[in-house]
Design a protein around this motif. Sequence first.
Motif, mmCIF file in Angstrom:
data_model
loop_
_atom_site.group_PDB
_atom_site.id
_atom_site.type_symbol
_atom_site.label_atom_id
_atom_site.label_comp_id
_atom_site.label_asym_id
_atom_site.label_seq_id
_atom_site.Cartn_x
_atom_site.Cartn_y
_atom_site.Cartn_z
ATOM 1 N N ASP A 38 0.853 -1.181 0.000
ATOM 2 C CA ASP A 38 0.000 0.000 0.000
ATOM 3 C C ASP A 38 0.897 1.242 0.000
ATOM 4 O O ASP A 38 1.372 1.680 1.039
ATOM 5 C CB ASP A 38 -0.914 -0.032 1.226
ATOM 6 C CG ASP A 38 -1.794 1.206 1.340
ATOM 7 O OD1 ASP A 38 -1.635 2.140 0.541
ATOM 8 O OD2 ASP A 38 -2.657 1.228 2.243
ATOM 9 N N GLU A 39 1.128 1.789 -1.199
ATOM 10 C CA GLU A 39 1.978 2.979 -1.344
ATOM 11 C C GLU A 39 1.141 4.233 -1.603
ATOM 12 O O GLU A 39 1.607 5.186 -2.225
ATOM 13 C CB GLU A 39 2.985 2.768 -2.483
ATOM 14 C CG GLU A 39 4.034 1.718 -2.203
ATOM 15 C CD GLU A 39 5.451 2.273 -2.208
ATOM 16 O OE1 GLU A 39 5.621 3.488 -2.010
ATOM 17 O OE2 GLU A 39 6.393 1.473 -2.408
ATOM 18 N N ILE A 40 -0.092 4.225 -1.113
ATOM 19 C CA ILE A 40 -0.961 5.377 -1.348
ATOM 20 C C ILE A 40 -0.371 6.637 -0.730
ATOM 21 O O ILE A 40 -0.390 7.707 -1.342
ATOM 22 C CB ILE A 40 -2.376 5.086 -0.814
ATOM 23 C CG1 ILE A 40 -3.032 3.996 -1.672
ATOM 24 C CG2 ILE A 40 -3.239 6.339 -0.811
ATOM 25 C CD1 ILE A 40 -4.215 3.321 -1.039
ATOM 26 N N ALA A 41 0.188 6.531 0.460
ATOM 27 C CA ALA A 41 0.790 7.694 1.122
ATOM 28 C C ALA A 41 2.260 7.870 0.771
ATOM 29 O O ALA A 41 2.774 8.989 0.782
ATOM 30 C CB ALA A 41 0.638 7.567 2.633
ATOM 31 N N THR A 42 2.959 6.786 0.457
ATOM 32 C CA THR A 42 4.415 6.851 0.287
ATOM 33 C C THR A 42 4.863 7.024 -1.154
ATOM 34 O O THR A 42 6.028 7.324 -1.398
ATOM 35 C CB THR A 42 5.072 5.574 0.846
ATOM 36 O OG1 THR A 42 4.467 4.429 0.217
ATOM 37 C CG2 THR A 42 4.873 5.481 2.341
#
Length: 427
Positions: free
Chosen positions: A248-252
């Motif tokens: 989950d790279e939604i924020a990163t």
Amino acid sequence: MSITTRLDHQFDKDHLWHPYTSMTNPLPCYGVESADQCLLTLDSGEQLIDGMSSWWACLFGYNVPELNKAAKNQIDKMAHVMFGGLTHQPAIALGKKLVEITPANLEKVFLSDSGSVAVEVALKMALQYWHAKGSPQSQFLTIRNGYHGDTFGAMSVTDPEGSMHELYHDFLPQQLFAPQPTIAFDEQWEAHDLNAITSLVENNQHNIAAIILEPIVQGAGGMYFYHPQYLKGVRMLCDKYGLLLIADEIATGFGRTGKLFACEYADISPDILCIGKAITGGYMSLAATLTTTHIANTISHGKAGVFMHGPTFMGNPLACAVANANIDKLLSFNWQQCVEQISTNLSTFLAPCKTLERVKAVRVLGAIGVVELKQAVDVAKVQKQFVELGVWIRPFGKLIYIMPPYIIKEAELKKLCDAIYQVASSS
């Protein structure tokens, strides 16, 4: 910049439900008249330096000429067209870019309209993959203090104890939770940090569909940065036991941690990748879930013959056009040097906070700065203090953190950090 409108704050207070707030005793809301670069102009006339990139999305701040132009050009052609049975150039161009810049072997792109939906899509991909293989594997393994979104599947893989989703615990699928990694990003690696998750995999391997985690940076669950070797070890566990890995790279994603994608710190590629937030530079909602040809083909050979998901605004042309312009700007921009400079300045400017009695820890990684307090803050009180100091910082729990736009000036960043020091000193 002239002020032309005074917002109807009473209507807002009485009728508009803001995130994570009460309708009977809502947190104060400050009216924004306009935004430009790193400044938010309130309807009362004050200007605030934005330290949040509007929840981590506005890479280049506000009123970005290239993104404005892309939106204006596209809207004259078509703002939206259904993606079922139709396609268009903005989506094709975006798909090409995402396949090129994301970690290796992620060749199939599913476009959706928000980060939470991207996670739902990832979970459904994993479940449908195992269903097509004739296996009952249906449980997900993740790590404590993670956060993956507010929809039901995403909530089920978000830490249920003490989190914002604790209320829904009894209504959610029961997943497996390993302890949070104990070795921080910049500490000496010790292999024992993987013992707990290894044991969970060994004991539940025949029922686990996938391991899902936020690579390196746990965001809304606590802003904790863990060691890259942990992520590398999880990838090896998945390979050993034939499990899928969802990152989950939604924020990163898109450079926030100092790498284009945080998975690069561990030199690994997931089987399924979720991205969102900064994909359009904060202009509108868009997300994507990428996976491998093997997973896509396996799903296609299953009972349904298709992947069973299709958002109405999937592949929205307007959002895709802006995303293309945003990614082009990012790749042509010296973002690595900018993020490195922001990181250096954050380390310097936040260092005085380490001396404060109320501060438990100070953490910096890429363009992320975190001051963790020993006690939770009074959000309304602290928010008012920040506004009076001319900055926009949105704390939660014990955390005061900033994720500024990449274009922020050094003086603006120092003002943000000085405000954090002042508030942490007095609140």
